[in-house]
Scaffold this motif. Structure first.
Motif, PDB file in Angstrom:
ATOM      1  N   HIS A 190       0.777  -1.221   0.106  1.00 26.80           N
ATOM      2  CA  HIS A 190       0.055  -0.243  -0.115  1.00 26.80           C
ATOM      3  C   HIS A 190       0.949   1.331   0.038  1.00 26.80           C
ATOM      4  O   HIS A 190       0.281   2.407  -0.062  1.00 26.80           O
ATOM      5  N   GLY A 191       2.146   1.001   0.117  1.00 22.90           N
ATOM      6  CA  GLY A 191       2.901   2.128   0.005  1.00 22.90           C
ATOM      7  C   GLY A 191       3.766   2.073  -1.436  1.00 22.90           C
ATOM      8  O   GLY A 191       3.085   2.348  -2.581  1.00 22.90           O
ATOM      9  N   TYR A 192       5.048   2.337  -1.270  1.00 19.59           N
ATOM     10  CA  TYR A 192       5.901   2.282  -2.306  1.00 19.59           C
ATOM     11  C   TYR A 192       6.412   1.102  -3.012  1.00 19.59           C
ATOM     12  O   TYR A 192       7.223   1.018  -3.723  1.00 19.59           O
ATOM     13  N   GLY A 193       5.756   0.027  -2.447  1.00 18.20           N
ATOM     14  CA  GLY A 193       6.056  -1.539  -3.029  1.00 18.20           C
ATOM     15  C   GLY A 193       7.011  -2.241  -2.219  1.00 18.20           C
ATOM     16  O   GLY A 193       6.830  -3.314  -1.777  1.00 18.20           O
ATOM     17  N   LYS A 194       8.083  -1.409  -1.959  1.00 17.26           N
ATOM     18  CA  LYS A 194       9.286  -2.233  -1.380  1.00 17.26           C
ATOM     19  C   LYS A 194       9.911  -1.142  -0.477  1.00 17.26           C
ATOM     20  O   LYS A 194       9.778  -0.190  -0.618  1.00 17.26           O
ATOM     21  N   GLY A 195      10.159  -1.625   0.586  1.00 22.17           N
ATOM     22  CA  GLY A 195      10.828  -0.883   1.675  1.00 22.17           C
ATOM     23  C   GLY A 195      12.132  -1.432   2.214  1.00 22.17           C
ATOM     24  O   GLY A 195      12.327  -2.807   1.963  1.00 22.17           O
ATOM     25  N   ALA A 196      13.089  -0.767   3.044  1.00 26.17           N
ATOM     26  CA  ALA A 196      14.416  -1.240   3.567  1.00 26.17           C
ATOM     27  C   ALA A 196      14.631  -0.661   4.570  1.00 26.17           C
ATOM     28  O   ALA A 196      14.193   0.508   4.848  1.00 26.17           O
ATOM     29  N   GLY A 197      15.610  -1.385   5.649  1.00 23.53           N
ATOM     30  CA  GLY A 197      16.022  -0.659   6.864  1.00 23.53           C
ATOM     31  C   GLY A 197      16.969  -1.241   7.361  1.00 23.53           C
ATOM     32  O   GLY A 197      17.609  -2.243   6.759  1.00 23.53           O
ATOM     33  N   TYR A 198      17.604  -0.650   8.239  1.00 25.95           N
ATOM     34  CA  TYR A 198      18.803  -1.221   8.837  1.00 25.95           C
ATOM     35  C   TYR A 198      18.400  -1.901  10.318  1.00 25.95           C
ATOM     36  O   TYR A 198      17.921  -1.287  11.330  1.00 25.95           O
ATOM     37  N   LEU A 199      18.743  -3.080  10.336  1.00 20.97           N
ATOM     38  CA  LEU A 199      18.222  -4.168  11.270  1.00 20.97           C
ATOM     39  C   LEU A 199      19.669  -4.332  12.156  1.00 20.97           C
ATOM     40  O   LEU A 199      20.701  -4.732  11.653  1.00 20.97           O
ATOM     41  N   VAL A 200      19.421  -4.144  13.619  1.00 27.75           N
ATOM     42  CA  VAL A 200      20.583  -4.466  14.410  1.00 27.75           C
ATOM     43  C   VAL A 200      20.177  -5.236  15.543  1.00 27.75           C
ATOM     44  O   VAL A 200      19.094  -5.231  16.272  1.00 27.75           O
ATOM     45  N   THR A 201      20.781  -6.339  15.644  1.00 25.04           N
ATOM     46  CA  THR A 201      20.576  -7.404  16.822  1.00 25.04           C
ATOM     47  C   THR A 201      21.685  -7.474  17.573  1.00 25.04           C
ATOM     48  O   THR A 201      22.802  -7.782  17.327  1.00 25.04           O
ATOM     49  N   PRO A 202      21.338  -7.915  18.831  1.00 25.87           N
ATOM     50  CA  PRO A 202      22.221  -8.232  19.945  1.00 25.87           C
ATOM     51  C   PRO A 202      23.051  -9.477  19.794  1.00 25.87           C
ATOM     52  O   PRO A 202      22.042 -10.457  19.346  1.00 25.87           O
ATOM     53  N   THR A 203      24.264  -9.781  19.744  1.00 21.80           N
ATOM     54  CA  THR A 203      24.764 -11.005  19.573  1.00 21.80           C
ATOM     55  C   THR A 203      25.199 -11.791  20.889  1.00 21.80           C
ATOM     56  O   THR A 203      25.490 -12.865  20.838  1.00 21.80           O
TER      57      THR A 203
END
Length: 296
Positions: A79-92
């Motif tokens: 419903h937006g621009y079709g595809k999005g992306a972002g910065y995922l940060v996970t604790p190790t």
């Protein structure tokens, strides 16, 4: 001469920058106004270095920190621009599922300061995801002026849909415990308020830093707990608070507002002269305590 803050810069300069950054004046007018201060003895270099971001100052958690792992992830947004992306940060250093926080940038794309905020949250034990609204245009361009101009060309409704899609994506992530919070700054503060209002069960805890509320007709939908962070000198945003607070009370929302003394809009952003370390540290401590109470 007016009261001076942050390296002896007049308060008017911060007000002018806020107006410029949010579309209230163009760059030429902003620079012309700064020129009036040069005429009375201020250095333009001093003024611009205090007002414009220096992202070398904003790294509190290195992307090489052994306690975190950062990647870029994409998600669908039909419903937006079709595809999005972002910065995922996970604790190790954590196992099992984790509480989740969506981190939402200002009106200029995913700049280094906001990425660092995501790393700070991961360092504190959260699965943190910071989408970039500018992804459909190629992503944050490397400077805020261009990023601001790019975001201004985008459809506001589609951007909102992209952040709803991002929230659902990270909430359903395999490492998520299903408890989603959101923190955002400026435009991102507005988006936190919007996400809380557009779908009552989307987030359960929101921390809008100096963000305006969602439209009045949506506010009755809010069920999430809110921790509202405002700067005392931020007249533009603060004028929306009395009505918003009244609507939150009427809707029975659990909320708390903190007004930070002598703090400007953007006081948490440690890459500019608006940064107020004492207030920023206090606001961040309160943010972490709030998420620990609501999400863990």
């Amino acid at each position: 001469m007016s009261k001076k803050l942050n390296s002896d810069i007049p308060q008017e300069a911060f007000d002018w920058y806020d107006s410029y950054a949010h579309g209230g004046m163009d760059r030429r007018t902003f620079m012309k106004k700064l020129g009036t201060l040069v005429a009375v003895g201020y250095s333009m270099t001093m003024l611009t270095s205090a007002l414009l971001p220096n992202y070398a100052l904003a790294e509190q958690v290195s992307f090489n920190d052994a306690d975190i792992k950062a990647t870029y992830e994409s998600f669908d947004s039909p419903h937006g621009y079709g595809k999005g992306a972002g910065y995922l940060v996970t604790p190790t250093n954590k196992t099992g599922t984790l509480p989740v926080v969506l981190v939402i940038h200002e009106n200029r794309g995913l700049n280094p300061y906001v990425k660092d905020v995501a790393r700070r949250l991961a360092k504190a034990g959260y699965l943190a995801f910071a989408p970039d609204a500018l992804f459909p245009l190629g992503g944050y361009p490397g400077n805020d002026d261009e990023g601001r101009a790019m975001q201004k060309t985008m459809e506001h409704t589609k951007i909102q849909h992209d952040f709803v899609a991002a929230a659902k994506f990270i909430k359903q992530h395999p490492n998520s415990n299903g408890k989603l919070g959101a923190v955002g700054f400026c435009f991102g503060g507005y988006m936190v308020n919007y996400l809380a209002a557009i779908e009552s069960d989307l987030i359960i805890a929101g921390v809008p830093f100096y963000g305006t509320p969602a439209s009045k007709e949506l506010r009755k939908n809010i069920k999430a707990s809110l921790l509202v962070q405002l700067g005392e000198l931020d007249e533009r945003v603060n004028k929306s608070w009395p009505e918003y607070e009244s609507d939150l009370k009427q809707a029975g929302v659990s909320y708390k507002m903190h007004m930070y003394k002598n703090a400007n809009h953007g006081f948490h952003n440690d890459s500019t002269g608006r940064y107020d370390k004492e207030n920023a540290d206090l606001a961040w401590d309160r943010t972490l305590a709030f998420f620990a109470e609501k999400l863990v």
